[in-house]
Design an enzyme around this catalytic site. Structure first.
Site, PDB file in Angstrom:
ATOM      1  N   GLY A  10       1.759  -0.093  18.526  1.00 57.68           N
ATOM      2  CA  GLY A  10       2.198  -1.331  17.836  1.00 57.68           C
ATOM      3  C   GLY A  10       4.124  -1.060  17.574  1.00 57.68           C
ATOM      4  O   GLY A  10       4.359  -0.228  18.424  1.00 57.68           O
ATOM      5  N   VAL A  12       6.689   1.546  16.099  1.00 60.26           N
ATOM      6  CA  VAL A  12       6.906   2.346  16.468  1.00 60.26           C
ATOM      7  C   VAL A  12       6.858   2.553  17.993  1.00 60.26           C
ATOM      8  O   VAL A  12       7.657   3.753  18.843  1.00 60.26           O
ATOM      9  CB  VAL A  12       7.087   3.488  15.205  1.00 60.26           C
ATOM     10  CG1 VAL A  12       7.291   4.444  15.875  1.00 60.26           C
ATOM     11  CG2 VAL A  12       7.353   3.152  14.538  1.00 60.26           C
ATOM     12  N   LEU A 101       4.879  11.616  11.914  1.00 59.55           N
ATOM     13  CA  LEU A 101       5.414  10.230  11.348  1.00 59.55           C
ATOM     14  C   LEU A 101       5.166  10.570  10.304  1.00 59.55           C
ATOM     15  O   LEU A 101       4.370   9.699  10.317  1.00 59.55           O
ATOM     16  CB  LEU A 101       5.612   9.220  12.741  1.00 59.55           C
ATOM     17  CG  LEU A 101       6.732   8.860  13.651  1.00 59.55           C
ATOM     18  CD1 LEU A 101       6.505   7.911  14.150  1.00 59.55           C
ATOM     19  CD2 LEU A 101       7.294   9.945  13.236  1.00 59.55           C
ATOM     20  N   SER A 103       6.520   9.314   6.226  1.00 60.70           N
ATOM     21  CA  SER A 103       6.743   8.001   5.287  1.00 60.70           C
ATOM     22  C   SER A 103       7.547   8.228   4.222  1.00 60.70           C
ATOM     23  O   SER A 103       7.453   9.153   3.995  1.00 60.70           O
ATOM     24  CB  SER A 103       6.389   7.085   4.882  1.00 60.70           C
ATOM     25  OG  SER A 103       6.699   6.084   4.075  1.00 60.70           O
ATOM     26  N   SER A 104       8.642   7.670   4.071  1.00 58.25           N
ATOM     27  CA  SER A 104       9.560   7.591   3.293  1.00 58.25           C
ATOM     28  C   SER A 104       8.689   7.032   1.266  1.00 58.25           C
ATOM     29  O   SER A 104       8.800   8.218  -0.033  1.00 58.25           O
ATOM     30  CB  SER A 104      10.755   6.807   2.661  1.00 58.25           C
ATOM     31  OG  SER A 104      10.538   5.841   2.644  1.00 58.25           O
ATOM     32  N   CYS A 105       7.459   6.956   1.787  1.00 59.68           N
ATOM     33  CA  CYS A 105       6.234   6.739   0.211  1.00 59.68           C
ATOM     34  C   CYS A 105       6.100   8.604  -0.143  1.00 59.68           C
ATOM     35  O   CYS A 105       5.253   8.260  -1.133  1.00 59.68           O
ATOM     36  CB  CYS A 105       5.492   5.955   1.230  1.00 59.68           C
ATOM     37  SG  CYS A 105       5.168   4.504   1.211  1.00 59.68           S
ATOM     38  N   TYR A 132      -1.190   5.058   0.330  1.00 60.46           N
ATOM     39  CA  TYR A 132      -0.897   5.198   1.703  1.00 60.46           C
ATOM     40  C   TYR A 132      -0.707   6.921   2.203  1.00 60.46           C
ATOM     41  O   TYR A 132      -0.026   8.004   3.019  1.00 60.46           O
ATOM     42  CB  TYR A 132      -0.284   5.171   1.828  1.00 60.46           C
ATOM     43  CG  TYR A 132       0.695   4.710   4.359  1.00 60.46           C
ATOM     44  CD1 TYR A 132       0.192   4.376   4.953  1.00 60.46           C
ATOM     45  CD2 TYR A 132       2.237   4.983   3.376  1.00 60.46           C
ATOM     46  CE1 TYR A 132       0.961   4.629   5.635  1.00 60.46           C
ATOM     47  CE2 TYR A 132       2.717   4.788   4.765  1.00 60.46           C
ATOM     48  CZ  TYR A 132       2.447   5.059   5.893  1.00 60.46           C
ATOM     49  OH  TYR A 132       2.635   4.675   7.052  1.00 60.46           O
ATOM     50  N   LYS A 136      -0.455  10.657   4.217  1.00 59.42           N
ATOM     51  CA  LYS A 136       0.905  11.039   5.239  1.00 59.42           C
ATOM     52  C   LYS A 136       1.249  12.256   4.683  1.00 59.42           C
ATOM     53  O   LYS A 136       1.352  13.423   5.045  1.00 59.42           O
ATOM     54  CB  LYS A 136       2.356   9.946   4.502  1.00 59.42           C
ATOM     55  CG  LYS A 136       1.861   8.684   5.149  1.00 59.42           C
ATOM     56  CD  LYS A 136       1.684   9.140   6.888  1.00 59.42           C
ATOM     57  CE  LYS A 136       1.729   7.965   7.491  1.00 59.42           C
ATOM     58  NZ  LYS A 136       2.066   7.881   9.304  1.00 59.42           N
ATOM     59  N   HIS A 176       5.953  -5.803   6.209  1.00 57.16           N
ATOM     60  CA  HIS A 176       7.096  -5.217   4.965  1.00 57.16           C
ATOM     61  C   HIS A 176       7.971  -6.502   5.385  1.00 57.16           C
ATOM     62  O   HIS A 176       8.053  -7.838   5.729  1.00 57.16           O
ATOM     63  CB  HIS A 176       7.766  -3.903   6.018  1.00 57.16           C
ATOM     64  CG  HIS A 176       6.166  -2.754   6.451  1.00 57.16           C
ATOM     65  ND1 HIS A 176       6.367  -2.603   7.434  1.00 57.16           N
ATOM     66  CD2 HIS A 176       6.132  -2.139   5.220  1.00 57.16           C
ATOM     67  CE1 HIS A 176       5.016  -1.245   6.957  1.00 57.16           C
ATOM     68  NE2 HIS A 176       5.559  -0.667   6.161  1.00 57.16           N
ATOM     69  N   TRP A 199      10.443 -12.091  -4.213  1.00 55.59           N
ATOM     70  CA  TRP A 199       9.139 -10.824  -5.692  1.00 55.59           C
ATOM     71  C   TRP A 199      10.942 -10.093  -6.685  1.00 55.59           C
ATOM     72  O   TRP A 199      11.681 -10.271  -5.884  1.00 55.59           O
ATOM     73  CB  TRP A 199       8.309 -10.847  -4.878  1.00 55.59           C
ATOM     74  CG  TRP A 199       7.306 -11.241  -4.327  1.00 55.59           C
ATOM     75  CD1 TRP A 199       7.164 -12.776  -3.695  1.00 55.59           C
ATOM     76  CD2 TRP A 199       5.865 -10.417  -3.883  1.00 55.59           C
ATOM     77  NE1 TRP A 199       5.647 -12.568  -3.690  1.00 55.59           N
ATOM     78  CE2 TRP A 199       4.932 -11.329  -3.097  1.00 55.59           C
ATOM     79  CE3 TRP A 199       5.317  -9.270  -4.386  1.00 55.59           C
ATOM     80  CZ2 TRP A 199       3.710 -11.242  -2.908  1.00 55.59           C
ATOM     81  CZ3 TRP A 199       4.161  -8.968  -4.078  1.00 55.59           C
ATOM     82  CH2 TRP A 199       3.179  -9.818  -3.147  1.00 55.59           C
TER      83      TRP A 199
END
Length: 307
Positions: A10, A12, A101, A103-105, A132, A136, A176, A199
């Protein structure tokens, strides 16, 4: 070191492997066809056979707002299975260091920015990518719990802001924002389109860091694991309105048209800016400018069109 990185195919993972520091180590980067992280038995056997010194967990099912909204079950279950399996298999195999890793999510939708590490699990998540985010959060917590039970295991989590860069996905169905914008504006340029659609209002603010910078931080984490906090944001500490990213891509690509807004489409969180206070105290800062990062990413995109 012998380093196992999941998600090595991927964005990253590939940036991690391309980093100059990689040449001094043995890197194991099995493709999903070689190692299905959703298969707990297969993951356990792989760890037992190869006995890595450290595991870097960068794999995951990822996508933008559209993908997250259309496939919430897959985003929750697949990411949870992958995280759970690699973390527990690493513990069972006696791997003492794991870099996970996040995620800021993972951060709540309605807390004040910048987002500090202690805010995780302090409020309601953003609905458009909740599955998601839950996966995480649970993987990060599992890493933390393992260290609490046995301090000899150092399983730590980096929480990157949004990432873009070389080896990104540019298909709008799966990408993204930044790679999707690169694709849209390039298509508008070659098609001589007068306008490009955005959007929402374009006022939502986002923090996007170049993937090569994240890779650099990951390598520093492996070199200074003992001083690495158990959970650490990785970002820029500055953000930009969505419209600003469209304007930056247009500037790099050379598109001179205008933008129109579809106000019926979702925008996600109004802002998502991570705090870099602990990151800078730890001694690291990103160095790639937005225009430079977009230019490198656009060049990679053009090379893919020629292939």
């Amino acid at each position: 070191m012998r380093i196992l990185i999941t998600g090595g195919q991927g964005m990253v993972g590939r940036n991690f492997i391309e980093h100059a520091a990689a040449k001094d180590h043995e890197i194991l980067a099995p493709a999903s066809s070689e190692l299905d992280l959703r298969d707990a038995h297969a993951v356990g056997c792989y760890l037992k056979e190869y006995s890595p010194d450290v595991v870097v967990h960068a794999a995951g099912r990822v996508g933008g707002i559209q993908a997250n909204m259309h496939h919430p079950v897959a985003f929750l279950v697949e990411n949870l299975d992958m995280g759970r399996n690699i973390v527990l298999a690493s513990r069972h195999a006696g791997v003492k260091r794991l870099l996970n890793l996040g995620s800021s999510c993972m951060y709540p939708r309605n807390v004040a920015n910048p987002l500090r590490e202690e805010m995780v699990l302090s409020g309601e998540l953003e609905p458009t990518n909740e599955g998601y985010a839950l996966a995480k959060i649970m993987t990060a917590r599992l890493c933390d719990y393992i260290g609490r039970e046995d301090a000899s295991f150092q399983f730590k989590t980096l929480i990157p802001c949004n990432i873009y860069g070389r080896h990104d996905k540019f298909d709008p169905k799966h990408s993204h924002m930044v790679p999707a914008v690169i694709h849209k504006i390039h298509q508008a340029k070659v098609g001589s389109a007068d306008t490009v659609e955005i959007w929402g209002t374009g006022k939502a603010r986002r923090e996007f860091m170049y993937a090569g910078d994240l890779a650099d931080c990951m390598w520093r984490a492996l070199a200074h694991f003992d001083t690495l906090p158990s959970m650490l944001n990785v970002g820029l500490g500055t953000d930009l309105a969505v419209l600003g990213y469209y304007q930056a891509v247009a500037r790099v690509v050379g598109y001179s048209g205008s933008f129109v807004h579809d106000l019926t489409k979702p925008e996600g969180m109004a802002q998502k800016l991570v705090s870099v206070e602990k990151l800078e105290q730890w001694g690291w800062r990103a160095t790639t400018s937005l225009d430079d990062g977009i230019a490198r990413t656009y060049q990679f995109y053009l090379e893919g069109l020629k292939a």
